[in-house]
Design an enzyme around this catalytic site. Sequence first.
Site, short mmCIF file in Angstrom:
data_model
loop_
_atom_site.label_atom_id
_atom_site.label_comp_id
_atom_site.label_asym_id
_atom_site.label_seq_id
_atom_site.Cartn_x
_atom_site.Cartn_y
_atom_site.Cartn_z
CD GLU A 1 10.22 11.88 12.31
OE1 GLU A 1 9.17 11.29 12.63
OE2 GLU A 1 11.10 11.37 11.58
CE LYS B 1 -1.90 2.68 3.11
NZ LYS B 1 -1.85 4.01 2.46
CB CYS C 1 12.77 8.34 8.66
SG CYS C 1 13.66 7.37 7.46
CB THR D 1 7.09 6.68 16.40
OG1 THR D 1 8.39 6.75 15.79
CG2 THR D 1 7.20 5.90 17.69
N GLY E 1 3.29 3.03 13.90
CA GLY E 1 4.11 1.84 14.15
C GLY E 1 3.70 1.15 15.46
CD GLU F 1 12.87 3.56 8.36
OE1 GLU F 1 12.84 4.37 9.32
OE2 GLU F 1 12.81 3.91 7.17
#
Length: 520
Positions: free
Chosen positions: A431, A225, A333, A279, A282, A299
């Site tokens: 981030e 995807k 990233c 994150t 994730g 990742e």
Amino acid sequence: MPSDTNGVHSASESQTTAHTNGHPNAKTTAAASTTASKPRTGIAYAPAPESVKVDIADHYGHFIDGRFIEPKASRKSDDASFATINPATEAVITRVAQGTESDVDAAVKAARAALPKWSALPAVERGKYLFRIARRIQERARELAVLETLDSGKPIKESRDIDVPLVAAHFFYYAGWADKLEWVYGRQPAPVGVCGQVIPWNFPLLMAAWKLAPALACGNTCVLKPAETTPLTALRLAEILQEVGLPPGVVNIATGDGRTGAAIVNHAGIDKVAFTGSTDVGKKIAKATAGSSKKLTLELGGKSPHIIFDDAAIDQAVEGIVQGIYFNQGEVCCAGSRLLVQEGVISEVRKKLELRLASLRVGDPMDKNTDVGAINSKQQLDTINRYLQLGQDEGAELCSPSTSTLPSKGYWCKPCFFANVQPSHTIAREEIFGPVLSLMSFRTVEEAISKANNTPYGLAAGIWTDKGSKVLEVAKKLQAGVVWCNTYNKFDPASPFGGFKESGFGREGGVHGLRAYVKL
Ligand code: NDP
């Protein structure tokens, strides 16, 4: 044609505005304005627009079982498809199908049905398919680069010279491994099975290659995807898979938003999930797959330290800083977003950084002279602008020396940095995923290491020094998956990439990248 002082051509001068993009109080320094008042070389840049045009259909369906599924009439309605937008102009490029649970189910079934034959194929034959894909990517490289820039906003010189060549290199690299797995593992390993692969928007085609190439080399089949905002190059890759005669069902591509990603992750027919993205998502995926037999690699994000020691070659280090944080608009990233500079050279580094930022050309990604293109989406630009405001509210000093005139439409953020940053500031911890750098100082090697590791992330780091011994001493104490020395953001398919801590687990690239796709 007139050009502005940074060489960004005002082809659209009539439609340009003084675009502040959340930097209302940003300081344009004396050094920067000197640079900006006249071109540094005295030579204005003529526009260099990319001339290759690509054919784009007015809508796209999923790629399942070797063919594009023609969207049903009802699917062209608003909730069955969505527009993908050129972030540099805000124009709709085309419409793409929103993958439902039943679309994902069809894709997983096709992948499952293709698995026995594909995994039983002699490895050397699987390798040949990958070599063919790699060569066809090279042949259609310019078209892929133009499409990537249209859909993502990244400068054409990056998609042309970095993304697409690396995509081909990944397929070539893993093509070479297909018939050597026995050599790596001591016996022929079995594939894991059907792999669900969910990728982000910052390197759309490259992330597809990172996921597909090792999986296919090991005999797996895939359901991929692409991100909602950047589905077009993955769909173009599907055309290439058809051209090279890849057996139907070996790769299936379902487009859609996070719901489609979740449907893939949660589907009982998936044996392995590979995810690159934030994150937060994730963590959700880790929870969703916990307790199941699904293998998982993540990742995730980063807040990577970039350390400049006082014995470094400062001019080169400044180039490295620029490469580290402004490459791909900072939407990387592993971006070197926390700059740690030894106290004795911090004012020199800052002055040179301001000069360099003033010379970066921000604007039309389709112009071959452009250094910094458009931010991928309005949502991401809003996020960046929130951090720019927050940084100033918390007391850091925003420096934005660029004087590029930006188009009035599109999503833009000039490359900038914050000075007077404390490690406790939000902009030093979270981030941002944009062209925003946080500049901090340190005095000793120990302090540099301790500040560098003071983050929940652990994806990458950079060190600049002329002492080899210092490189080795510092690198081994940094909690980061990749440590670059006297360079930054260099990628090679033979080199493993991945993180520690909240940056995820598992490695992609290199011989290490095969491990997630074999059952021993
Ligand atoms: P996300 O993590 O939301 O998206 C990554 C991929 O996961 C996309 O394909 C997304 O689909 C999909 N997705 C979203 N929700 C789910 C879910 N519940 N289950 C399965 N798949 C899902 O990142 P964003 O694109 O929203 O970016 C947000 C932030 O993530 C950025 O600001 C940045 O900090 C970070 N990021 C990190 C990247 C990295 O390389 N480490 C890459 C991109 C972003 P969709 O696109 O449709 O939402």
